[in-house]
Design an enzyme around this catalytic site. Structure first.
Site, short mmCIF file in Angstrom:
data_model
loop_
_atom_site.label_atom_id
_atom_site.label_comp_id
_atom_site.label_asym_id
_atom_site.label_seq_id
_atom_site.Cartn_x
_atom_site.Cartn_y
_atom_site.Cartn_z
N SER A 27 -7.26 2.15 -33.88
CA SER A 27 -7.87 3.46 -33.61
C SER A 27 -8.24 3.63 -32.13
O SER A 27 -9.39 3.95 -31.80
CB SER A 27 -9.11 3.62 -34.49
OG SER A 27 -8.78 3.43 -35.84
N ARG A 73 -5.72 3.01 -23.15
CA ARG A 73 -7.08 2.73 -22.65
C ARG A 73 -7.94 2.37 -23.85
O ARG A 73 -7.66 2.73 -24.99
CB ARG A 73 -7.68 3.95 -21.94
CG ARG A 73 -7.79 5.19 -22.80
CD ARG A 73 -8.32 6.39 -22.04
NE ARG A 73 -8.36 7.59 -22.87
CZ ARG A 73 -7.34 8.40 -23.06
NH1 ARG A 73 -6.18 8.15 -22.46
NH2 ARG A 73 -7.46 9.47 -23.84
N ASP A 99 -5.93 5.71 -37.18
CA ASP A 99 -6.73 5.93 -38.38
C ASP A 99 -6.66 7.38 -38.86
O ASP A 99 -6.75 7.65 -40.06
CB ASP A 99 -8.18 5.51 -38.16
CG ASP A 99 -8.81 6.18 -36.95
OD1 ASP A 99 -8.11 6.87 -36.20
OD2 ASP A 99 -10.02 5.98 -36.74
#
Length: 692
Positions: A300, A315, A353
């Site tokens: 996620s 990132r 997710d």
């Protein structure tokens, strides 16, 4: 003779012996003898005498107190008389405030003459009244009004009007289309290579792991093919030190170890049989597809996806910060650590997710209406929706199924409006951003997700406590506290440290509608160590928490509303229901969060009340785990003959490449050379025998 007889009877000379009573003459009573006998009787201790002595002492003390009380009353009456006659004098008025008030039961009366000095006499008053209170206590109405005003000041800064909702929706649509056209925008709009959603008839046993934030879950999901599934899982918290580890291997080795522990606990039969074949080599077939678990990896975090099971980390978010991982394929990192433990697992799909939530909602939702959006409102927030491929203007690298003409897009809307074009912001939002691990990024998420809402509430509450005009959690007027007489905040309270206020208390505040807010006040004591909070304190805290939560819900409606508009289904007469799948602690546990989203959706001009009635928001329970299993199933169907063994050979090569390099030596070891020849001969013999 009488005196001598009496003396003789009372005093015996030295040397005399005591005679018998019959021999002694009978003494005659005299006045002196009777007195001495009476005195001796009173001097001896007796209960009667003790009682009479105590009664006499009490009587004396009472008389003295009565005399003193009378004198005190007389003096107070004199003082009262002087105060009445000198009330017009400013100097007397200022001095009189240092005297105690008159006795409440003292009746008014005329002044009584007394030698007490007048108030204009400097010797008649205390010239150093430092030991007396010089300020009047704050009254109850003033305290309540001051706290109410300060609470309103804070609550107003979180106000998010209908006009704000519409302005944010238009900006969201604009940034969505920018993300579909090019990379490097606020909304990344990442293609997921998932081009179809399930219909509820899929079957099979699959593994899924979910790295969604502060916890890591390992699941096995049995899809029953009738919109139902059976889920088994283990859950473990990610150690704080691994969230900021120096190398990616530290984190992914921990994840692989949790997979091993799960297989040993819940699938020991398949795990042990695999290990036995691996070690003995007794099975000539080697690996088969049925022996290997396909695993869907729910990751996620922002990833540049390059295939169904390939993706480079863009990132970190949610408190993670491992620079070594950025730019690497997270599926390969996990597969490497799985291979080191010799586990029968293949990472078959990389899943966000929100994509998993969309897939799970589509699998479990009955009826003809498929879900168009999967959204997370929990520790973090994000959404994935179905987009027409023709609207994706930027290049999609790698292979994908083009037959459906659609693809699931991961919006990464947590970074919406990082540039600050319209995004609503308060002083506490700005402070939170400055003190976060990623200042200037994930600005939308920092206003919406559960990880940050508690911190925003803490900063706003702390600001109120520091304000001299506010009485929040202060003991300025203890008479207003119906629990106790002292309100105080412990030095170790979570209010005094970053991230010290868990967002869960906001749900408690929203759910407590008792007249005295007793549940919330108890929670303030138990979790934040705010001892004996007053009713007014709890009311102020509840109001600020509600303002923070309501803004989060209306911002959530901005993202949902923009995607509903983008789908084009609002004006489609065939679409009487627009299904949205959601997951996360906010939509599950925060009271009325979905109701507040619906209220804001109705305020969007393009949607209105009728459009909002078409939107159905349903919770996709365990969406990340079930969705990952479903995408692993999709990935398995996409595999071509021979792909599996080709991947296994790559895994073996990857393990060999990971072995430490041997120092270069130009000399050839004879033993190694002989062993190599023998090995080659054995392989050749086996090959020739199989060919025959």
């Amino acid at each position: 003779m009488l005196e001598e007889s009496g003396i003789a009877a009372a005093v015996r000379l030295p040397g005399q012996t005591k005679s018998s009573p019959e021999a002694q003459p009978k003494p005659v009573a005299s006045s002196s003898t009777a007195f001495r006998t009476s005195r001796n009787r009173w001097s001896s201790p007796s209960p009667l005498r003790s009682f009479l002595s105590a009664a006499a002492l009490v009587l004396v003390v009472a008389l003295v107190q009565l005399i003193l009380h009378d004198a005190k009353l007389q003096r107070l009456q004199v003082l009262r008389s002087h105060l009445i006659h000198s009330s017009s004098s400013s100097s007397v008025s200022s001095r009189s405030s240092f005297f105690f008030p008159l006795h409440p039961h003292f009746p008014p009366g005329p002044p009584i003459a007394s030698p007490v000095a007048h108030f204009d006499d400097p010797d008649a008053v205390c010239l150093n009244p430092a030991s007396f209170p010089s300020t009047q206590p704050t009254s109850i109405p003033l305290t309540t009004m001051a706290l109410a005003d300060d609470t309103k000041r804070v609550v107003d800064q979180f106000e998010f009007t209908d006009a704000d909702v519409n302005a944010h929706v238009q900006e969201f649509l604009k940034q969505m289309n920018e993300g579909l056209a090019k990379d490097g925008t606020s909304l990344s709009q990442i293609p997921t290579y998932v081009t179809a959603v399930p219909n509820g008839t899929e079957k099979g046993l699959y593994l899924a792991v979910d790295l969604g934030g502060t916890n890591f879950r390992v699941c096995s999901i049995m899809l029953n093919g009738d919109h139902t599934f059976n889920l088994t899982y283990n859950k473990v918290a990610i150690p704080k030190e691994l969230m900021v580890a120096k190398t990616s291997e530290e984190l992914f080795a921990f994840l692989a170890k949790q997979i091993e522990l799960f297989l040993r606990e819940h699938h020991a039969d398949r795990f042990e049989s695999h290990v036995h074949r691996r070690h003995t080599g007794s099975d000539r077939r080697g690996y088969t597809e049925e022996q290997i678990f396909r695993l869907g990896f729910t990751f996620s975090f922002p990833v540049q996806q390059l295939g169904i099971n390939k993706g480079k980390l863009m990132r970190w978010t949610k408190g993670f910060d491992i620079p070594d991982t950025v730019g690497k394929d997270v599926c390969a990192l996990l597969q490497n650590e799985i291979d080191k433990l010799h586990l029968p697992v293949k990472v078959a799909a990389l899943v966000n997710d929100t994509v998993g939530t969309l897939m799970a909602r589509s699998y479990t939702s009955s009826g003809k209406h498929r879900s168009i959006l999967g959204a997370i409102f929990g520790t973090g927030t994000n959404g994935a929706y179905i987009e027409k491929v023709e609207n994706i203007k930027k290049k999609i690298e790698g292979e994908y199924d083009t037959s459906t003409g659609e693809m699931v897009i991961n919006t990464e809307w947590g970074s919406f409006d990082n540039q600050g074009n319209v995004l609503h912001s308060t002083p506490w939002d700005k402070q939170l951003d400055r003190e976060s691990v990623n200042p200037g990024f994930q600005m939308f998420e920092k206003c919406v997700s559960g990880m940050f809402l508690g911190e925003i509430l803490r900063l706003a509450t702390l600001d109120m406590m520091k304000s001299p005009e506010s009485t929040l959690f202060k003991d300025t007027n203890s008479s207003t506290n119906d629990w106790a007489t002292t309100t105080n905040v412990a030095a170790h309270s979570g209010l005094h440290r970053q991230w010290g206020l868990d967002s869960a208390i906001m749900s408690v505040a929203a759910a407590d509608n008792t007249p005295e807010l007793s549940t919330l006040r108890q929670e303030l004591e138990n979790t934040l160590h705010i001892y004996n909070p007053s009713l007014e304190d709890a009311q102020a805290f509840k109001s600020v928490a509600a303002a923070v939560g309501r803004r989060a819900a209306r911002l959530s409606a901005v993202a949902i509303g923009a995607i509903v508009i983008q789908s084009g289904k609002l004006n489609d007469p065939k679409e009487d229901i627009i299904d949205i799948g959601v997951d996360g602690s906010l939509v599950e546990h925060y009271p009325f969060f979905r109701d507040m989203i619906h209220e804001a959706l109705a305020a969007v001009t393009e949607i209105g009340t009728q459009g909002a009635d078409k939107i159905r928001i349903g919770v996709a329970k365990d969406g990340s785990g079930v969705g990952a299993a479903l995408i692993a199933l999709v990935a398995a169907k996409m595999e071509k003959p021979g792909d599996f063994m080709r991947e296994m050979r790559k895994d073996i090569k990857r393990q060999l490449d990971s072995l430490p390099a041997v120092a270069d030596d130009s000399r050839i070891n004879p033993a190694v050379a002989i062993g190599g020849v023998i090995g080659l001969a054995a392989i050749a013999a086996l090959w020739w025998n199989k060919k025959r």
